[in-house]
Design a protein around this motif. Structure first.
Motif, PDB file in Angstrom:
ATOM      1  N   TYR A  10       0.825  -1.212   0.000  1.00  0.00           N
ATOM      2  CA  TYR A  10       0.000   0.000   0.000  1.00  0.00           C
ATOM      3  C   TYR A  10       0.861   1.265   0.000  1.00  0.00           C
ATOM      4  CZ  TYR A  10      -4.426  -2.466   0.547  1.00  0.00           C
ATOM      5  OH  TYR A  10      -5.530  -3.251   0.334  1.00  0.00           O
ATOM      6  N   THR A  14       0.299   3.881  -3.229  1.00  0.00           N
ATOM      7  CA  THR A  14      -0.671   4.835  -2.702  1.00  0.00           C
ATOM      8  C   THR A  14      -1.363   5.633  -3.801  1.00  0.00           C
ATOM      9  OG1 THR A  14       0.452   5.021  -0.574  1.00  0.00           O
ATOM     10  CG2 THR A  14      -0.942   6.861  -1.223  1.00  0.00           C
ATOM     11  N   GLU A  15      -0.586   6.221  -4.706  1.00  0.00           N
ATOM     12  CA  GLU A  15      -1.162   7.053  -5.762  1.00  0.00           C
ATOM     13  C   GLU A  15      -2.018   6.212  -6.711  1.00  0.00           C
ATOM     14  OE1 GLU A  15      -1.134  10.263  -6.110  1.00  0.00           O
ATOM     15  OE2 GLU A  15       0.358  10.865  -4.621  1.00  0.00           O
ATOM     16  N   TYR A  17      -3.553   3.416  -6.037  1.00  0.00           N
ATOM     17  CA  TYR A  17      -4.764   3.024  -5.313  1.00  0.00           C
ATOM     18  C   TYR A  17      -5.771   4.175  -5.276  1.00  0.00           C
ATOM     19  CZ  TYR A  17      -7.701   0.897  -1.732  1.00  0.00           C
ATOM     20  OH  TYR A  17      -8.758   0.366  -1.046  1.00  0.00           O
ATOM     21  N   ALA A  18      -5.272   5.388  -5.040  1.00  0.00           N
ATOM     22  CA  ALA A  18      -6.147   6.565  -5.018  1.00  0.00           C
ATOM     23  C   ALA A  18      -6.820   6.763  -6.379  1.00  0.00           C
ATOM     24  CB  ALA A  18      -5.347   7.807  -4.629  1.00  0.00           C
ATOM     25  N   SER A  22     -11.090   6.401  -6.697  1.00  0.00           N
ATOM     26  CA  SER A  22     -11.793   7.689  -6.605  1.00  0.00           C
ATOM     27  C   SER A  22     -13.123   7.686  -7.347  1.00  0.00           C
ATOM     28  CB  SER A  22     -10.903   8.828  -7.116  1.00  0.00           C
ATOM     29  OG  SER A  22     -10.531   8.601  -8.458  1.00  0.00           O
ATOM     30  N   GLY A  50      -7.405   4.526   3.739  1.00  0.00           N
ATOM     31  CA  GLY A  50      -6.635   4.648   2.509  1.00  0.00           C
ATOM     32  C   GLY A  50      -6.335   6.104   2.213  1.00  0.00           C
ATOM     33  N   PRO A  51      -6.456   6.531   0.953  1.00  0.00           N
ATOM     34  CA  PRO A  51      -6.124   7.915   0.592  1.00  0.00           C
ATOM     35  C   PRO A  51      -7.175   8.941   0.999  1.00  0.00           C
ATOM     36  CG  PRO A  51      -6.813   6.712  -1.344  1.00  0.00           C
ATOM     37  CD  PRO A  51      -6.761   5.712  -0.226  1.00  0.00           C
ATOM     38  N   GLU A  73       1.782   6.886   4.189  1.00  0.00           N
ATOM     39  CA  GLU A  73       1.637   7.477   2.865  1.00  0.00           C
ATOM     40  C   GLU A  73       0.160   7.702   2.523  1.00  0.00           C
ATOM     41  OE1 GLU A  73       5.581   5.341   2.937  1.00  0.00           O
ATOM     42  OE2 GLU A  73       3.562   4.919   3.678  1.00  0.00           O
ATOM     43  N   MET A  74      -0.688   6.807   2.969  1.00  0.00           N
ATOM     44  CA  MET A  74      -2.129   6.980   2.754  1.00  0.00           C
ATOM     45  C   MET A  74      -2.655   8.153   3.580  1.00  0.00           C
ATOM     46  SD  MET A  74      -3.410   4.738   0.598  1.00  0.00           S
ATOM     47  CE  MET A  74      -3.185   3.078  -0.083  1.00  0.00           C
ATOM     48  N   LEU A  77      -2.101  11.599   2.168  1.00  0.00           N
ATOM     49  CA  LEU A  77      -3.099  12.022   1.186  1.00  0.00           C
ATOM     50  C   LEU A  77      -4.429  12.372   1.858  1.00  0.00           C
ATOM     51  CD1 LEU A  77      -2.734   9.653  -1.923  1.00  0.00           C
ATOM     52  CD2 LEU A  77      -1.959  12.004  -1.652  1.00  0.00           C
ATOM     53  N   ALA A  78      -4.862  11.521   2.782  1.00  0.00           N
ATOM     54  CA  ALA A  78      -6.145  11.757   3.455  1.00  0.00           C
ATOM     55  C   ALA A  78      -6.141  13.089   4.200  1.00  0.00           C
ATOM     56  CB  ALA A  78      -6.451  10.609   4.414  1.00  0.00           C
TER      57      ALA A  78
END
Length: 197
Positions: A10, A14-15, A17-18, A22, A50-51, A73-74, A77-78
């Motif tokens: 993850y 991260t990016e 997954y985001a 979305s 997650g993000p 890292e998630m 973003l969050a």
């Protein structure tokens, strides 16, 4: 979730997954129903956020959102999402009584060890206010294994998940099943249960 390999996947993706989550989150009728069932301005926990995409949608709808994830890292973003209070935390670090009007555990607890699920669910039930709403989504199956990119999953049957929730004090109110493609590019069957605390 404390499996180092899963956390590393993850962190590295991260990016990606985001990007893949979305669109579906914005159109998710289950998330819309969860928001509609939560009191205006209510306090919600996004467990394994997650993000922060679902957390951001909830915050935009006027909810007070506490988003937690074990992957820094998630959370980075969050934390950028307006109205979202984001914090690095594991499932085992959720504690307290009568804190939240709703808890959103969307495809996160599938990374918990099977023998830890009863304890985690009891803690979540305690953290939920009486009558509060709980959402959990898991992948369907009866084993524990890694996917093609190394993430460790605990798969559950519908009966097992319903029993786990009942034993923790929840009352299941709705069930939805589906099949979707995940981050690893393969399709999997899933179940989402709504429950009252």
């Amino acid at each position: 979730m404390s499996d180092p390999e899963t956390l590393a996947v993850y962190a590295a993706k991260t990016e990606e997954y985001a990007n893949i989550t979305s669109g579906p989150a914005a159109r998710d009728p289950i998330l819309a129903a969860f928001i509609a069932a939560t009191p205006n301005g209510g306090s919600v926990l996004d467990l394994g956020c997650g993000p922060g995409i679902s957390a951001a949608i909830m915050a935009k709808a006027g909810l007070d959102v506490h988003a937690v994830d074990a992957v820094p890292e998630m959370i980075a973003l969050a934390a950028q999402e307006q109205g979202v209070r984001a914090e690095v935390k594991t499932f085992d670090e959720i504690a307290g009584t009568n804190i939240y009007d709703g808890i959103w555990a969307n495809f996160s607890l599938l990374h918990a060890e099977r023998d830890a699920l009863p304890r985690i669910l009891r803690s979540l039930h305690m953290a939920l206010r009486t009558g509060g709403g709980f959402h959990i989504a898991m992948k369907l199956g009866d084993d524990t294994k890694r996917d093609t990119i190394g993430r460790k999953y605990t798969y559950v049957t519908e009966t097992e998940l319903r029993n786990l929730l009942g034993d923790a004090g929840f009352t299941v109110t709705n069930s939805v099943t589906g099949r979707d493609k995940g981050l690893d590019g393969t399709y999997a069957d899933w179940i989402a249960l709504a429950a009252d605390g």
